[in-house]
Design a protein around this motif. Structure first.
Motif, PDB file in Angstrom:
ATOM      1  N   GLU A   1      -3.813  18.973 -17.513  1.00  0.00           N
ATOM      2  CA  GLU A   1      -2.804  18.013 -17.994  1.00  0.00           C
ATOM      3  C   GLU A   1      -1.599  17.968 -17.068  1.00  0.00           C
ATOM      4  N   GLU A   2      -1.172  19.122 -16.595  1.00  0.00           N
ATOM      5  CA  GLU A   2      -0.016  19.168 -15.698  1.00  0.00           C
ATOM      6  C   GLU A   2      -0.354  18.532 -14.348  1.00  0.00           C
ATOM      7  N   ALA A   3      -1.579  18.748 -13.875  1.00  0.00           N
ATOM      8  CA  ALA A   3      -1.990  18.139 -12.614  1.00  0.00           C
ATOM      9  C   ALA A   3      -2.025  16.616 -12.727  1.00  0.00           C
ATOM     10  N   THR A   4      -2.515  16.119 -13.858  1.00  0.00           N
ATOM     11  CA  THR A   4      -2.544  14.681 -14.089  1.00  0.00           C
ATOM     12  C   THR A   4      -1.130  14.114 -14.168  1.00  0.00           C
ATOM     13  N   ARG A   5      -0.227  14.856 -14.770  1.00  0.00           N
ATOM     14  CA  ARG A   5       1.173  14.422 -14.852  1.00  0.00           C
ATOM     15  C   ARG A   5       1.779  14.351 -13.441  1.00  0.00           C
ATOM     16  N   THR A   6       1.434  15.299 -12.604  1.00  0.00           N
ATOM     17  CA  THR A   6       1.919  15.304 -11.226  1.00  0.00           C
ATOM     18  C   THR A   6       1.468  14.050 -10.485  1.00  0.00           C
ATOM     19  N   ILE A   7       0.230  13.638 -10.725  1.00  0.00           N
ATOM     20  CA  ILE A   7      -0.293  12.419 -10.095  1.00  0.00           C
ATOM     21  C   ILE A   7       0.540  11.211 -10.512  1.00  0.00           C
ATOM     22  N   ARG A   8       0.891  11.142 -11.789  1.00  0.00           N
ATOM     23  CA  ARG A   8       1.720  10.024 -12.265  1.00  0.00           C
ATOM     24  C   ARG A   8       3.096  10.050 -11.610  1.00  0.00           C
ATOM     25  N   TYR A   9       3.676  11.239 -11.497  1.00  0.00           N
ATOM     26  CA  TYR A   9       4.970  11.360 -10.826  1.00  0.00           C
ATOM     27  C   TYR A   9       4.870  10.896  -9.373  1.00  0.00           C
ATOM     28  N   GLY A  10       3.783  11.278  -8.718  1.00  0.00           N
ATOM     29  CA  GLY A  10       3.595  10.896  -7.324  1.00  0.00           C
ATOM     30  C   GLY A  10       3.465   9.398  -7.152  1.00  0.00           C
ATOM     31  N   PHE A  11       2.780   8.752  -8.082  1.00  0.00           N
ATOM     32  CA  PHE A  11       2.633   7.302  -8.024  1.00  0.00           C
ATOM     33  C   PHE A  11       3.996   6.632  -8.176  1.00  0.00           C
ATOM     34  N   ALA A  12       4.796   7.134  -9.108  1.00  0.00           N
ATOM     35  CA  ALA A  12       6.141   6.588  -9.303  1.00  0.00           C
ATOM     36  C   ALA A  12       6.992   6.801  -8.055  1.00  0.00           C
ATOM     37  N   ALA A  13       6.832   7.948  -7.401  1.00  0.00           N
ATOM     38  CA  ALA A  13       7.595   8.231  -6.177  1.00  0.00           C
ATOM     39  C   ALA A  13       7.235   7.250  -5.072  1.00  0.00           C
ATOM     40  N   GLN A  14       5.949   6.902  -4.957  1.00  0.00           N
ATOM     41  CA  GLN A  14       5.525   5.948  -3.937  1.00  0.00           C
ATOM     42  C   GLN A  14       6.107   4.565  -4.191  1.00  0.00           C
ATOM     43  N   ILE A  15       6.083   4.133  -5.444  1.00  0.00           N
ATOM     44  CA  ILE A  15       6.637   2.823  -5.795  1.00  0.00           C
ATOM     45  C   ILE A  15       8.136   2.791  -5.503  1.00  0.00           C
ATOM     46  N   PHE A  16       8.833   3.838  -5.913  1.00  0.00           N
ATOM     47  CA  PHE A  16      10.283   3.905  -5.705  1.00  0.00           C
ATOM     48  C   PHE A  16      10.615   3.903  -4.217  1.00  0.00           C
ATOM     49  N   ALA A  17       9.875   4.703  -3.424  1.00  0.00           N
ATOM     50  CA  ALA A  17      10.124   4.768  -1.985  1.00  0.00           C
ATOM     51  C   ALA A  17       9.883   3.418  -1.325  1.00  0.00           C
ATOM     52  N   SER A  18       8.828   2.729  -1.731  1.00  0.00           N
ATOM     53  CA  SER A  18       8.518   1.418  -1.149  1.00  0.00           C
ATOM     54  C   SER A  18       9.630   0.415  -1.440  1.00  0.00           C
ATOM     55  N   ILE A  19      10.134   0.448  -2.674  1.00  0.00           N
ATOM     56  CA  ILE A  19      11.226  -0.470  -3.042  1.00  0.00           C
ATOM     57  C   ILE A  19      12.485  -0.172  -2.232  1.00  0.00           C
ATOM     58  N   MET A  20      12.826   1.126  -2.104  1.00  0.00           N
ATOM     59  CA  MET A  20      14.027   1.503  -1.356  1.00  0.00           C
ATOM     60  C   MET A  20      13.912   1.135   0.118  1.00  0.00           C
ATOM     61  N   ILE A  21      12.730   1.332   0.700  1.00  0.00           N
ATOM     62  CA  ILE A  21      12.519   0.974   2.104  1.00  0.00           C
ATOM     63  C   ILE A  21      12.654  -0.540   2.289  1.00  0.00           C
ATOM     64  N   PHE A  22      12.093  -1.301   1.355  1.00  0.00           N
ATOM     65  CA  PHE A  22      12.171  -2.762   1.438  1.00  0.00           C
ATOM     66  C   PHE A  22      13.617  -3.241   1.317  1.00  0.00           C
ATOM     67  N   LEU A  23      14.364  -2.646   0.376  1.00  0.00           N
ATOM     68  CA  LEU A  23      15.769  -3.029   0.215  1.00  0.00           C
ATOM     69  C   LEU A  23      16.574  -2.669   1.458  1.00  0.00           C
ATOM     70  N   GLY A  24      16.249  -1.527   2.065  1.00  0.00           N
ATOM     71  CA  GLY A  24      16.938  -1.127   3.283  1.00  0.00           C
ATOM     72  C   GLY A  24      16.686  -2.112   4.420  1.00  0.00           C
ATOM     73  N   MET A  25      15.508  -2.677   4.456  1.00  0.00           N
ATOM     74  CA  MET A  25      15.166  -3.644   5.489  1.00  0.00           C
ATOM     75  C   MET A  25      15.929  -4.955   5.296  1.00  0.00           C
ATOM     76  N   LEU A  26      16.251  -5.289   4.049  1.00  0.00           N
ATOM     77  CA  LEU A  26      16.957  -6.541   3.758  1.00  0.00           C
ATOM     78  C   LEU A  26      18.457  -6.453   4.027  1.00  0.00           C
ATOM     79  N   LEU A  27      19.002  -5.255   4.068  1.00  0.00           N
ATOM     80  CA  LEU A  27      20.443  -5.114   4.300  1.00  0.00           C
ATOM     81  C   LEU A  27      20.807  -5.645   5.684  1.00  0.00           C
ATOM     82  N   PRO A  28      21.964  -6.331   5.792  1.00  0.00           N
ATOM     83  CA  PRO A  28      22.365  -6.912   7.089  1.00  0.00           C
ATOM     84  C   PRO A  28      22.637  -5.821   8.125  1.00  0.00           C
TER      85      PRO A  28
END
Length: 218
Positions: free
Chosen positions: A63-90
């Protein structure tokens, strides 16, 4: 506020897991050649994610390993959004060259993002499933078997899915790339087996004594 037991080792393993997959996604667009093997640069870093999943599974359960996978997926989504926003900044007028470098390194196309997320979700859950099934049969014995068998099976699936989605149509022989990456991943899995044993050798009693502390009640 209710007091809770905080396992610092579990937090550390989750942080290392999330870090390994986020950095692997950053490196995914670079293709390197090691000897006769053609692989994405992300291979080495991403291989560690399966090690951390297996350590968490062994020490804290499925159960804890499965929870870690969910956390990792959220981390990837968050990182992708932050990288994209950083690219849009002037960009500053004197730093146009850095903007170009930023876009080359971090501005991955949607194929890489899709390939990474699909391969991640499928392969990590397969890893947990295989590990769990072998552990049910072997109990505390043959830790090397569940560590390597689960990693080999899940890495083959991960490699096939990611390379197919990300590079089909742009790489001359996609099967060579899949085979090359899988061979490297198997070698890395074998090499990290001693680390797996080292970090899972503590008994439950040792874990409570060394790693768990109780926060102050408020």
């Amino acid at each position: 506020m209710k007091s809770e037991l905080i396992d610092r080792s579990l937090i550390l393993f989750n942080v290392l897991f999330a870090t390994s997959i986020v950095i692997a996604n950053v490196l995914a667009g670079k293709v390197v050649m090691i000897g006769n093997f053609v692989i994405p640069a992300a291979v080495v870093m991403y291989a560690f994610s399966f090690l951390f999943t297996d350590i968490i599974h062994e020490r804290y359960g499925k159960e804890e390993a499965t929870r870690t996978i969910r956390y990792g997926f959220a981390a990837q989504i968050f990182a992708s959004i932050m990288i994209f926003l950083g690219m849009l900044l002037p960009v500053a007028p004197f730093a146009y060259d850095t903007q170009a470098a930023y876009e080359i390194l971090l501005g991955q196309n949607y194929r890489f993002v899709l390939a990474s997320l699909v391969a991640y979700l499928v392969s990590q859950h397969v890893d947990v499933y295989i590990f769990s099934k072998i552990k049910e049969r072997t109990a505390e014995k043959h830790k090397w078997l569940r560590n390597n068998a689960s990693t080999f099976g899940s890495q083959l699936i991960d490699t096939t899915i990611f390379i197919t989605i990300a590079f089909i149509g742009s790489v001359p022989n996609i099967w060579i790339m899949i085979l090359s990456q899988f061979v490297i991943k198997m070698a890395l899995a074998l090499l990290d087996t001693p680390i797996f044993y080292l970090l899972t050798k503590l008994s439950n009693q040792d874990q409570k004594q060394l790693n768990i502390e109780k926060p102050l009640e408020t």
